[in-house]
Design a protein around this motif. Structure first.
Motif, short mmCIF file in Angstrom:
data_model
loop_
_atom_site.label_atom_id
_atom_site.label_comp_id
_atom_site.label_asym_id
_atom_site.label_seq_id
_atom_site.Cartn_x
_atom_site.Cartn_y
_atom_site.Cartn_z
N UNK A 218 -4.89 -2.09 19.59
CA UNK A 218 -3.88 -2.29 20.31
C UNK A 218 -3.64 -0.67 21.13
N UNK A 219 -3.44 0.42 19.74
CA UNK A 219 -3.39 2.08 20.62
C UNK A 219 -5.07 2.29 21.96
N UNK A 220 -5.69 1.19 21.34
CA UNK A 220 -6.71 1.48 22.64
C UNK A 220 -6.49 0.58 23.81
N UNK A 221 -5.52 -0.17 24.20
CA UNK A 221 -5.16 -1.00 24.96
C UNK A 221 -4.17 -0.36 26.04
N UNK A 222 -3.36 0.96 24.51
CA UNK A 222 -2.14 1.32 25.82
C UNK A 222 -3.04 3.22 26.18
N UNK A 223 -3.87 3.36 25.75
CA UNK A 223 -4.34 4.65 26.67
C UNK A 223 -4.87 4.03 27.34
N UNK A 224 -5.87 3.05 27.53
CA UNK A 224 -6.65 2.29 28.89
C UNK A 224 -5.69 2.34 29.69
N UNK A 225 -3.56 1.61 29.34
CA UNK A 225 -2.94 1.59 30.20
C UNK A 225 -2.44 2.46 30.77
N UNK A 226 -2.28 3.45 30.22
CA UNK A 226 -2.21 5.48 30.42
C UNK A 226 -3.01 5.55 31.54
N UNK A 276 5.25 9.67 31.39
CA UNK A 276 6.39 10.33 30.55
C UNK A 276 7.45 9.71 30.13
N UNK A 277 6.72 8.66 30.87
CA UNK A 277 7.76 7.15 30.25
C UNK A 277 6.30 5.66 28.80
N UNK A 278 5.40 6.39 29.17
CA UNK A 278 4.30 5.22 28.68
C UNK A 278 3.85 5.93 27.70
N UNK A 279 3.88 7.44 27.51
CA UNK A 279 3.48 8.22 26.39
C UNK A 279 4.29 7.00 24.31
N UNK A 280 5.43 7.63 24.80
CA UNK A 280 6.75 7.09 23.30
C UNK A 280 5.98 5.79 23.07
N UNK A 281 5.45 5.06 24.06
CA UNK A 281 5.02 3.52 23.61
C UNK A 281 3.05 4.49 22.36
N UNK A 282 2.49 5.40 22.35
CA UNK A 282 2.03 6.33 21.38
C UNK A 282 2.51 6.18 19.81
N UNK A 283 4.00 7.05 20.06
CA UNK A 283 5.25 7.08 18.98
C UNK A 283 5.90 5.33 18.29
N UNK A 284 5.64 5.13 19.22
CA UNK A 284 5.88 3.46 18.65
C UNK A 284 4.69 3.06 18.10
N UNK A 285 3.74 3.02 18.73
CA UNK A 285 2.57 2.38 17.69
C UNK A 285 2.16 3.13 15.70
N UNK A 286 2.89 3.90 16.41
CA UNK A 286 2.21 5.18 14.76
C UNK A 286 3.80 5.08 14.05
N UNK A 287 5.03 4.49 14.81
CA UNK A 287 6.19 4.10 13.40
C UNK A 287 6.30 3.32 12.58
N UNK A 288 5.76 1.93 13.04
CA UNK A 288 6.12 0.82 12.15
C UNK A 288 5.00 0.83 11.14
N UNK A 289 4.57 1.86 10.19
CA UNK A 289 3.77 1.92 9.29
C UNK A 289 3.84 1.92 7.82
N UNK A 290 5.82 2.78 7.84
CA UNK A 290 5.66 2.67 6.12
C UNK A 290 4.93 1.23 5.44
N UNK A 291 5.96 0.19 6.18
CA UNK A 291 6.03 -1.64 5.62
C UNK A 291 4.62 -1.65 5.30
N UNK A 292 3.82 -1.11 6.39
CA UNK A 292 2.62 -1.79 6.33
C UNK A 292 1.66 -1.26 4.90
N UNK A 293 2.43 -0.21 4.65
CA UNK A 293 1.71 1.22 3.41
C UNK A 293 1.63 -0.17 2.66
N UNK A 294 3.03 -0.19 2.21
CA UNK A 294 3.70 -1.22 1.35
C UNK A 294 2.90 -1.47 0.07
N UNK A 295 2.94 -3.12 1.75
CA UNK A 295 2.20 -4.19 1.58
C UNK A 295 1.07 -3.78 1.43
N UNK A 296 -0.19 -3.31 1.96
CA UNK A 296 -1.15 -2.69 1.85
C UNK A 296 -2.00 -2.42 0.52
#
Length: 342
Positions: A218-226, A276-296
């Motif tokens: 996902x992050x690779x796709x976002x950066x390639x898009x940027x 400046x609009x697409x950069x926040x996609x990086x935030x979005x990619x990183x933000x959804x992590x606490x639940x995944x950490x607990x699940x892991x």
């Protein structure tokens, strides 16, 4: 026909893009930075790069209403020469600062996947801050000479060129090519190298957690898009347009491809500000992590603490959930590891 379409784009579409980016980008980046600050401790060292990425956007976004007014008034700048140069300087800080910090994030993710213990355990917040300061210094040094080039013609003081006047275009082309190489090409090669190696690692090891692969891709796709949408077209057509102007100053005749390149360059100027609009996609990619950490963590406990294996498993993570501790565990299965809760 092409000339009319270009003028229509420059004086109507481009101001509309700038206005939209200002409104959407401001909201998206406020939300992104708020999320970063709220989850500062959870994110770990990468939060420093995310914060600086947001700062780079905020340096540029407030200038967009002025640029929008400039093009809407058919390229008439009414805010003074000094503010013209400041506006263009802020644009360059945003552009190359964003590229620099996206590259830092990519390198951080690469180290977290490929060298989770050898390197990542030694990186501290101080290192991240020092790297960020270095990025700002390099970007400022690269962008500062641009302010010494005239942004208007001697007899047309109402202009605010994003490059320079025709008298200095040859020198500006040389500067632009060097600037493109150091500020864009080198970071692009680093990014491609990092994610090329990461892709090989992810494809080679079939036991890697599915979530790990998805987040990496996902992050690779976002950066390639940027880079594909915002950065690559802008740098190619900017330098080609400058080269066309140099040819005209020498031969007093534009090359046959000038109009096409000029039109493409105008479009790329609208696309580049979308970062400046697409950069926040990086935030979005990183933000959804606490639940995944607990699940892991829960998944690890179920696997290892319910087995009769004689090895002692203690897990380690590197102050950021996307360091892919699951990858490291799978690579090191059967060995004693150290785990520290974030």
């Amino acid at each position: 026909m092409l000339a009319c379409a270009t003028l229509l784009y420059t004086y109507l579409t481009l101001p509309a893009i700038y206005t939209s980016v200002f409104i959407i980008g401001l909201g998206a980046n406020v939300w992104g930075l708020k999320s970063v600050l709220q989850k500062w401790k959870i994110l770990g060292h990468i939060n420093v790069f995310l914060l600086n990425l947001g700062i780079a956007n905020f340096l540029f976004l407030p200038t967009l209403p002025f640029l929008s007014a400039y093009y809407f008034m058919k390229s008439k700048w009414i805010f003074g020469n000094a503010f013209c140069k400041i506006t263009r300087f802020c644009f360059n800080l945003n552009l190359y600062g964003s590229i620099g910090f996206l590259t830092c994030i990519s390198v951080y993710r690469y180290l977290a996947i490929v060298h989770p213990m050898k390197v990542m355990g030694r990186i501290t917040v101080t290192h991240s801050v020092a790297i960020s300061v270095m990025v700002w210094l390099l970007v400022s040094v690269q962008s500062f000479p641009d302010m010494f080039f005239p942004k208007n013609e001697p007899n047309r003081t109402e202009k605010c060129y994003h490059t320079t006047s025709k008298e200095y275009v040859e020198d500006y082309l040389k500067y632009s090519v060097g600037w493109t190489f150091t500020g864009f090409v080198i970071p692009l090669l680093i990014l491609l190298g990092c994610y090329g190696h990461v892709t090989l690692v992810l494809c080679r090891i079939n036991t890697i957690d599915k979530v790990v692969k998805q987040r990496s891709l996902k992050l690779m796709f976002i950066l390639i898009l940027l880079f594909s949408v915002c950065y690559i077209p802008y740098h190619i057509f900017k330098n080609l347009s400058l080269y066309s102007r140099v040819l005209y100053s020498t031969n007093k005749k534009y090359p046959s491809w000038d109009k096409t390149v000029f039109c493409a360059h105008q479009i790329s100027r609208g696309l580049v500000c979308l970062n400046s609009v697409l950069n926040p996609l990086v935030y979005l990619h990183v933000m959804d992590i606490p639940a995944q950490i607990r699940q892991m963590l829960q998944h690890f406990r179920q696997i290892f603490f319910n087995t009769n294996d004689s090895h002692e498993f203690v897990y380690y993570t590197v102050l950021h959930p996307v360091n892919y501790c699951s990858l490291f565990l799978q690579q090191q299965f059967g060995h004693k590891l150290l785990y520290k809760y974030i």
